[in-house]
Every structure is written in structure tokens, then in C-alpha cells.
Design a protein around this motif. Structure first.
Motif, mmCIF file in Angstrom:
data_model
loop_
_atom_site.group_PDB
_atom_site.id
_atom_site.type_symbol
_atom_site.label_atom_id
_atom_site.label_comp_id
_atom_site.label_asym_id
_atom_site.label_seq_id
_atom_site.Cartn_x
_atom_site.Cartn_y
_atom_site.Cartn_z
ATOM 1 N N ASP A 40 0.856 -1.191 0.000
ATOM 2 C CA ASP A 40 0.000 0.000 0.000
ATOM 3 C C ASP A 40 0.893 1.242 0.000
ATOM 4 O O ASP A 40 2.121 1.158 0.003
ATOM 5 C CB ASP A 40 -1.003 -0.018 1.168
ATOM 6 N N GLU A 68 -1.209 4.998 -12.148
ATOM 7 C CA GLU A 68 -2.484 4.278 -12.279
ATOM 8 C C GLU A 68 -3.323 4.895 -13.397
ATOM 9 O O GLU A 68 -3.930 4.181 -14.193
ATOM 10 C CB GLU A 68 -3.249 4.303 -10.947
ATOM 11 N N SER A 75 -4.539 -0.795 -8.799
ATOM 12 C CA SER A 75 -4.701 -0.886 -7.351
ATOM 13 C C SER A 75 -5.848 -1.826 -7.027
ATOM 14 O O SER A 75 -6.764 -2.016 -7.827
ATOM 15 C CB SER A 75 -4.964 0.491 -6.749
ATOM 16 N N HIS A 76 -5.750 -2.417 -5.853
ATOM 17 C CA HIS A 76 -6.793 -3.308 -5.359
ATOM 18 C C HIS A 76 -7.159 -2.850 -3.957
ATOM 19 O O HIS A 76 -6.280 -2.490 -3.173
ATOM 20 C CB HIS A 76 -6.276 -4.748 -5.257
ATOM 21 N N ASN A 77 -8.445 -2.897 -3.664
ATOM 22 C CA ASN A 77 -8.881 -2.637 -2.291
ATOM 23 C C ASN A 77 -9.348 -3.956 -1.702
ATOM 24 O O ASN A 77 -10.541 -4.227 -1.637
ATOM 25 C CB ASN A 77 -10.006 -1.604 -2.262
ATOM 26 N N SER A 83 -5.751 0.991 -0.712
ATOM 27 C CA SER A 83 -5.331 0.572 -2.047
ATOM 28 C C SER A 83 -3.955 -0.071 -1.984
ATOM 29 O O SER A 83 -3.038 0.472 -1.370
ATOM 30 C CB SER A 83 -5.286 1.776 -2.982
ATOM 31 N N TYR A 85 -0.922 -1.870 -4.504
ATOM 32 C CA TYR A 85 -0.512 -1.660 -5.892
ATOM 33 C C TYR A 85 0.328 -2.790 -6.460
ATOM 34 O O TYR A 85 1.102 -3.426 -5.743
ATOM 35 C CB TYR A 85 0.277 -0.344 -5.996
#
Ligand SMILES: [Zn+2]
Length: 142
Positions: A40, A68, A75-77, A83, A85
């Protein structure tokens, strides 16, 4: 693939998208290229400060937004968390998330892809992309 090739990869991608990679931006791009743990922003800032103690969190933030926005980084939550990366150019894969430690494992399985394609087709759609997030705990030996 050597680290140098990966770095050339992200540099070339940035050039192709008109994104200048200088100094601190290059450092952040390099850290994302090297990372295997989907860091993150705070973790990337911590790693960046090892090489450049003066790098500001806002610089990391702006650089991540640019990378991004250019489609170079995704990114992923995971589980609604901050987020995290990784490079967009990593081959299509899915994620296992250890809910106890937050560790994220990449996996790729054609059977999963085929099952998703089959489900979509049965509902009258073609898959263009998918994201699968599997929440796990370590299995105990019986
Ligand atoms: Zn991943």
C-alpha cells in the motif's frame, strides 16, 4: 526476466504514455516493479525512504495516481482495505487474501477462468475482464 528488463519495461511504458520518470518517480516505479506483496502507499513510502529519506508521502501519492491513470499500475482494495498496488502488465491473475495476516498471494488457474467464462456465456455475456478475491485462513493439519 531480469530486474533490469522489468525496469526497462516500466520506463518504456511511461515514455510511451508521455509520463516523465525522473528521480523520485523512477524510484517508486522501481519499488512497484520489484514488489511481490502488493504494497500500500504507506509501505511504498517506507521503502522509498530507505533510498531517499526526504521523499514525501504526497510525492508517492501523486506518482501512484499518475502511474495508475496511465494504466501502468493497478490498485486493489482487498476486503475494503487501503489501495494496494502492482504492475498492470503482470499476467492476468487472481488473489488469495489471508484474512489473519493480510498477506496476498497471486494465483492463476485456467479452470477458474473457464468456469467464469462458462457462467457469463450462460447468462448471455462475454467476459472482458474479471477480478476474483478469495479470502482464506491457513488450513490446519488434521
Ligand atoms: Zn496480484
Amino acid at each position: 526476466v531480469s530486474e533490469a528488463q522489468l525496469n526497462n519495461g516500466i520506463e518504456a511504458q511511461c515514455r510511451a504514455r508521455g509520463l516523465r520518470l525522473t528521480g523520485q518517480r523512477r524510484l517508486i516505479a522501481q519499488l512497484i516493479t520489484e514488489a511481490t506483496d502488493h504494497p500500500d502507499i504507506l509501505e511504498l513510502h517506507r521503502r522509498a525512504r530507505v533510498s531517499d529519506p526526504r521523499i514525501a508521502l504526497s510525492t508517492v501519492y501523486r506518482t501512484l495516481n499518475k502511474l495508475e491513470g496511465a494504466g501502468i499500475v493497478v490498485s486493489h482494495n482487498f476486503r475494503g482495505g487501503p489501495s494496494r498496488y502492482e504492475l498492470a502488465s503482470k499476467s492476468c491473475h487472481d488473489h488469495l487474501i489471508d484474512v489473519q495476516t493480510g498477506a496476498v498471494l497471486d494465483f492463476q488457474d485456467r479452470r477458474v477462468d473457464r468456469a467464469i467464462e462458462k457462467i457469463a456465456r450462460a447468462l448471455g455475456f462475454e467476459v472482458v475482464d474479471h477480478r476474483l478475491e478469495v479470502h482464506v485462513i491457513p488450513s490446519r493439519a488434521l
